[in-house]
Write an enzyme that holds these catalytic residues in place. Structure first.
Site, PDB file in Angstrom:
ATOM      1  N   GLY A 293      34.418 117.459  47.763  1.00 50.49           N
ATOM      2  CA  GLY A 293      34.058 115.307  48.704  1.00 50.49           C
ATOM      3  C   GLY A 293      32.954 115.095  48.056  1.00 50.49           C
ATOM      4  N   SER A 294      32.398 114.211  48.291  1.00 47.43           N
ATOM      5  CA  SER A 294      31.274 113.060  48.087  1.00 47.43           C
ATOM      6  C   SER A 294      30.028 113.546  47.095  1.00 47.43           C
ATOM      7  CB  SER A 294      30.985 112.554  49.184  1.00 47.43           C
ATOM      8  OG  SER A 294      31.442 111.446  49.388  1.00 47.43           O
ATOM      9  N   THR A 295      29.832 115.500  46.891  1.00 50.08           N
ATOM     10  CA  THR A 295      28.576 115.729  46.185  1.00 50.08           C
ATOM     11  C   THR A 295      28.981 115.597  44.509  1.00 50.08           C
ATOM     12  OG1 THR A 295      29.624 117.481  46.335  1.00 50.08           O
ATOM     13  CG2 THR A 295      27.965 116.973  47.565  1.00 50.08           C
ATOM     14  N   LEU A 296      30.874 115.363  44.014  1.00 47.54           N
ATOM     15  CA  LEU A 296      31.269 114.997  43.059  1.00 47.54           C
ATOM     16  C   LEU A 296      30.840 113.632  42.536  1.00 47.54           C
ATOM     17  CD1 LEU A 296      32.642 116.824  41.580  1.00 47.54           C
ATOM     18  CD2 LEU A 296      34.634 116.168  41.595  1.00 47.54           C
ATOM     19  N   THR A 571      30.493 110.520  54.173  1.00 50.04           N
ATOM     20  CA  THR A 571      31.209 111.780  53.826  1.00 50.04           C
ATOM     21  C   THR A 571      29.822 112.196  52.580  1.00 50.04           C
ATOM     22  OG1 THR A 571      32.273 110.350  52.616  1.00 50.04           O
ATOM     23  CG2 THR A 571      33.752 111.515  53.873  1.00 50.04           C
TER      24      THR A 571
END
Length: 571
Positions: A293-296, A571
């Site tokens: 998800g948004s950690t990328l 997110t």
């Protein structure tokens, strides 16, 4: 001629000669057979003879201890005994067998079955019994019943360190975790001696040593027991509070690449594995794959900064908060007309991250993801480390490249994700991970310029400020940088609408990063599922406690502001 002489029958001479020839032939055959056996079959005869009295006795070596980085024992061996029998020598009545079965906690039917097995010269009755139990068995004085010393593994950390240490089997060989990965080092080599036994199985002579004993070598891990306990406790509380299916956490020292803590839930007690299930065994940090998800998003932004496509202040048109590609619509939780690149990260804009990703060449994006470790299993020397899934860039369609920009369509492990964040903490260097203590700074692989890494670091610090998605990750006394992540789970090839993976990855202190901590909760179901609300507080608790334990100097305010809980649901 007398009557006596007349009664004698004179035998033909040829009959005597035939008898002599037969006797001579028999004697010659015996001599030939003797010569053949003595000269040609010596080894065979010796083997058969020795099999009736000679035995090779193996005496177990002491398995090496597993220690944490401060010398605290995480796995030790304690002496126990195993009771065995020679079925052919057994001479015990029903009453004696009943007593033996009671001492060994075995049903009499099972005991009788083993003792009646005449096809075997040796049979174990019970492995790894307490010395006092073995003494009680010996006191029965039963013919054909014997015991010998073995070692049993004990794990002081129990469920807290279970997924790191693993466990050994009944033969004291590693089955999971570090015990399996370092079996050759920890296991040592048992002593083998040739002995002569009498028909009752008693040793009457010690003949020779075939192989000398070599005890196992102690192994010192990078794990810090105090930080490990802190991480496990924080994760367990969060899993229970949010009624999550599972959880995982990893803490890395960015200077050395040493893993200071690695915890998973559900866990198990390696000292009592009677009800152990496959789900409890899973080391989710290393083996489980998920869409980050948004950690990328920071990696998409970092590549765009590195290639000069954008700057930190570049405005990205994100109105009206959605983007449609190939009949698929990408949406923002908090729509905005336009946002700077820094705001795209701070407010976790999917539309903004997708547009930045589409501005990049597919090959460059794929190559950068590979260089930060995605799609490649981390070299931990740990069983089951997963490589993840990063498809070849030639197969990417625009919609897939866009969604990959914010962490969908790619899968990786929490260990891979945490390691990748060392790039931002180490001024562009990707640090190799280790579970064995080194205590020395390590050189990493340069994958970003220091300027780009510091620029993203500053953006990630903004992402934990009020008005962003991760303020609950802040820590009293230290500046923190990090990113929230919330992704739908995939089931049967489709995204489940009400099942989520919530995560947070960050590092501190920002002025001189020391630790990277990554947290993931699987299917929180108590009403909250965003990473900023579910995973960020776990990160904060672990990071604050770990920095205190490591005596890391403060670089931030010693009190949290009143707006500590002001977090956007995103997110």
């Amino acid at each position: 001629m007398s009557s006596a002489a007349q009664g004698l029958v004179r035998l033909p001479v040829w009959r005597a000669r035939v008898v002599l020839m037969v006797l001579g032939a028999g004697f010659a055959a015996l001599v030939a057979r003797a010569v053949y056996l003595q000269a040609m079959e010596t080894d065979f005869l010796q083997e058969k003879g020795e099999a009736r009295y000679s035995r090779v006795m193996e005496i177990a070596a002491t398995r090496g201890r597993v220690l944490d980085r401060n010398g605290e024992a995480l796995a030790v061996s304690t002496p126990v005994k195993s009771v065995w029998a020679i079925p052919a020598d057994i001479d015990a009545g029903d009453n004696q067998r009943r007593k033996l079965g009671a001492l060994l906690a075995m049903p009499k039917a099972e005991l009788d079955k083993r003792l009646r097995d005449g096809s075997r010269d040796f049979v174990y009755l019970k492995r790894q019994v307490a010395p006092e139990t073995a003494a009680a068995v010996h006191a029965l004085g039963l013919k054909g019943i014997h015991d010998h010393v073995e070692y049993r593994r004990y794990y002081p950390g129990g469920e807290v360190t279970a997924h790191v240490i693993g466990f050994t089997g009944v033969d004291d060989a590693g089955q999971e975790g570090i015990e399996l990965a370092h079996q050759d080092t920890l296991g040592g080599c048992p002593l083998c001696r040739r002995v002569i036994r009498d028909r009752l199985g008693r040793i009457v002579e010690d003949v020779e040593s075939i192989r000398g004993a070599q005890d196992g070598t102690d192994l010192t891990l990078s794990i810090d027991s105090k930080i490990q306990s802190l991480a496990f406790g924080a994760l367990k509380s969060a899993v229970e509070r949010h009624r999550a299916k599972a959880g995982a956490v990893i803490a890395i020292d960015v200077r050395t690449g040493e893993i200071l803590a690695l915890a998973n839930l559900p866990s198990y007690n390696p000292n009592n594995r009677a009800r152990l299930t496959g789900g409890q065994l899973r080391n989710r940090v290393i083996t489980d794959l998920f869409e980050p998800g948004s950690t990328l998003k920071p990696f998409t932004v970092a590549l765009a900064l590195e290639t000069g496509k954008i700057g930190a202040a570049t405005m990205v048109a994100t109105a009206p908060g959605r983007l449609t590609l190939a009949n698929y619509t990408i949406r923002d939780v908090h729509p905005a007309a336009a946002q700077s690149v820094a705001e795209v990260l701070a407010r976790s804009s999917n539309v903004g991250a997708a547009k930045i990703a589409l501005s990049l060449p597919r090959e460059s994006m794929w190559d950068f993801f590979r260089r930060v470790g995605f799609g490649t299993a981390p070299e931990l020397g740990f069983p089951g480390a997963a490589a993840g899934r990063l498809r070849a860039y030639k197969t990417w369609r625009p919609i897939e490249q866009a969604t990959m920009g914010y962490g969908h369509g790619i899968s990786l492990s929490l260990a891979q994700l945490a390691r990748a964040y060392t790039v931002f903490a180490r001024d562009g260097e990707l640090v190799p991970l280790t579970l064995v203590k080194t205590g020395t700074a390590v050189s990493g692989e340069k994958v970003l310029s220091a300027e780009t890494a510091r620029a993203v670091r500053a953006m990630l610090e903004l992402a934990v400020q009020p008005g962003a998605t991760g303020p609950r990750a802040r820590v009293m006394g230290w500046r923190v940088a990090g990113k929230t992540g919330t992704a739908h789970k995939q089931e049967n090839g489709a995204y489940a609408p009400d099942k989520y993976l919530s995560s947070f990855v960050g590092f501190a202190p920002v002025s001189a990063p020391r630790l990277v901590v990554a947290v993931m909760l699987d299917e929180p179901s108590a009403g909250q599922h965003y990473g900023g609300a579910v995973a960020a507080p776990v990160f904060s608790q672990i990071m604050q406690g770990a920095l205190r334990l490591l005596n890391v100097p403060h670089d931030g305010p010693l009190e949290l502001p009143a707006d500590f809980d002001e977090a956007k649901e995103s997110t």
